[in-house]
Motif scaffolding. Structure first.
Motif, PDB file in Angstrom:
ATOM      1  N   ARG A 143      -5.187  51.481  65.893  1.00 36.83           N
ATOM      2  CA  ARG A 143      -4.802  50.948  64.580  1.00 36.83           C
ATOM      3  C   ARG A 143      -4.898  49.417  64.583  1.00 36.83           C
ATOM      4  O   ARG A 143      -5.351  48.800  63.622  1.00 36.83           O
ATOM      5  N   THR A 144      -4.477  48.799  65.676  1.00 41.21           N
ATOM      6  CA  THR A 144      -4.548  47.346  65.805  1.00 41.21           C
ATOM      7  C   THR A 144      -6.000  46.871  65.749  1.00 41.21           C
ATOM      8  O   THR A 144      -6.316  45.887  65.079  1.00 41.21           O
TER       9      THR A 144
ATOM     10  N   SER B 240      -7.307  47.066  62.240  1.00 42.79           N
ATOM     11  CA  SER B 240      -6.788  46.014  61.357  1.00 42.79           C
ATOM     12  C   SER B 240      -7.635  44.746  61.465  1.00 42.79           C
ATOM     13  O   SER B 240      -7.651  43.936  60.538  1.00 42.79           O
ATOM     14  N   GLN B 241      -8.349  44.581  62.553  1.00 41.66           N
ATOM     15  CA  GLN B 241      -9.226  43.421  62.703  1.00 41.66           C
ATOM     16  C   GLN B 241     -10.414  43.475  61.749  1.00 41.66           C
ATOM     17  O   GLN B 241     -11.009  42.445  61.454  1.00 41.66           O
TER      18      GLN B 241
ATOM     19  N   GLU C  66     -10.226  44.045  58.662  1.00 42.31           N
ATOM     20  CA  GLU C  66      -9.815  43.357  57.439  1.00 42.31           C
ATOM     21  C   GLU C  66      -9.805  41.850  57.619  1.00 42.31           C
ATOM     22  O   GLU C  66      -9.980  41.100  56.690  1.00 42.31           O
ATOM     23  N   ASN C  67      -9.612  41.401  58.835  1.00 40.99           N
ATOM     24  CA  ASN C  67      -9.625  39.968  59.147  1.00 40.99           C
ATOM     25  C   ASN C  67     -10.988  39.597  59.707  1.00 40.99           C
ATOM     26  O   ASN C  67     -11.097  39.128  60.819  1.00 40.99           O
TER      27      ASN C  67
ATOM     28  N   ALA D 198     -13.509  52.290  58.339  1.00 38.37           N
ATOM     29  CA  ALA D 198     -12.138  51.996  58.738  1.00 38.37           C
ATOM     30  C   ALA D 198     -11.174  52.975  58.073  1.00 38.37           C
ATOM     31  O   ALA D 198     -10.248  53.478  58.699  1.00 38.37           O
ATOM     32  N   GLN D 199     -11.435  53.281  56.803  1.00 38.77           N
ATOM     33  CA  GLN D 199     -10.567  54.209  56.067  1.00 38.77           C
ATOM     34  C   GLN D 199     -10.627  55.612  56.692  1.00 38.77           C
ATOM     35  O   GLN D 199      -9.602  56.260  56.875  1.00 38.77           O
TER      36      GLN D 199
ATOM     37  N   ARG E 161      -8.816  55.540  60.012  1.00 40.72           N
ATOM     38  CA  ARG E 161      -7.365  55.470  59.796  1.00 40.72           C
ATOM     39  C   ARG E 161      -6.801  56.831  59.377  1.00 40.72           C
ATOM     40  O   ARG E 161      -5.700  57.202  59.780  1.00 40.72           O
TER      41      ARG E 161
END
Length: 170
Positions: A17-18, A21-22, A24-25, A146-147, A150
């Motif tokens: 998950r971490t 999240s990258q 998105e950044n 990513a979706q 997730r």
């Protein structure tokens, strides 16, 4: 003992998950200059493949966790068939996993598709020209968004948490 395995499964899922999240950044590597498109694409691919590998590792650890729940202390099954051979087909946990294995949209099935995809070289695509255009559906492979990752991660986490909760009630 099994709760230690649940913690390990949860840890791998948290790390996946971490990583996700990258995405998105997507600002690129920490440098004095902005990242190039190629660097961004490579970074994105590394994050996706890393997250997939962590999800696959989590699934394997989940099988070991289940073996421990059934008092199989030294065995570490790598597949659902190995787990079933170890504890039998009768337990409800095996039936639930078998159902997920055969369900096209399940998290288990999604991981099977991604494992197959990650374990083979990419398919060579033909170049398109005016002479060879034919309408055919192309196999795009598993959902690596990513979706989608997730969604699989969340379903796995729920399954592992439910399993731990059910077995800790005994």
């Amino acid at each position: 003992m099994a709760s230690q395995w649940h913690s390990l499964v949860s840890q791998k899922l948290f790390l996946a998950r971490t990583l996700l999240s990258q995405l998105e950044n997507d600002s690129g590597p920490m440098k004095d200059r902005p990242a190039t498109e190629a660097e961004l694409a490579m970074g994105r691919e590394a994050v996706i493949q890393g997250a997939i590998e962590l999800l696959l590792r989590s699934r394997r650890l989940l099988l070991v966790m289940i073996a421990r729940l059934y008092q199989k202390r030294s065995e570490e099954p790598a597949t659902l068939d190995e787990l079933a051979a170890l504890i039998g087909e009768a337990p409800n946990d095996i039936a639930r996993l078998r159902e997920l294995e055969s369900q096209p949209g399940s998290w288990w099935n999604h991981l099977d598709q991604m494992e197959a995809s990650q374990s083979r070289p990419p398919v060579t695509r033909k170049s398109v020209s005016a002479e060879n255009i034919i309408a055919v559906s192309a196999d795009t492979g598993p959902d690596r968004s990513a979706q989608g990752l997730r969604r699989t991660l969340g379903a796995m986490k729920n399954f592992a948490d439910d399993l731990e909760e059910q077995h800790s009630e005994w």
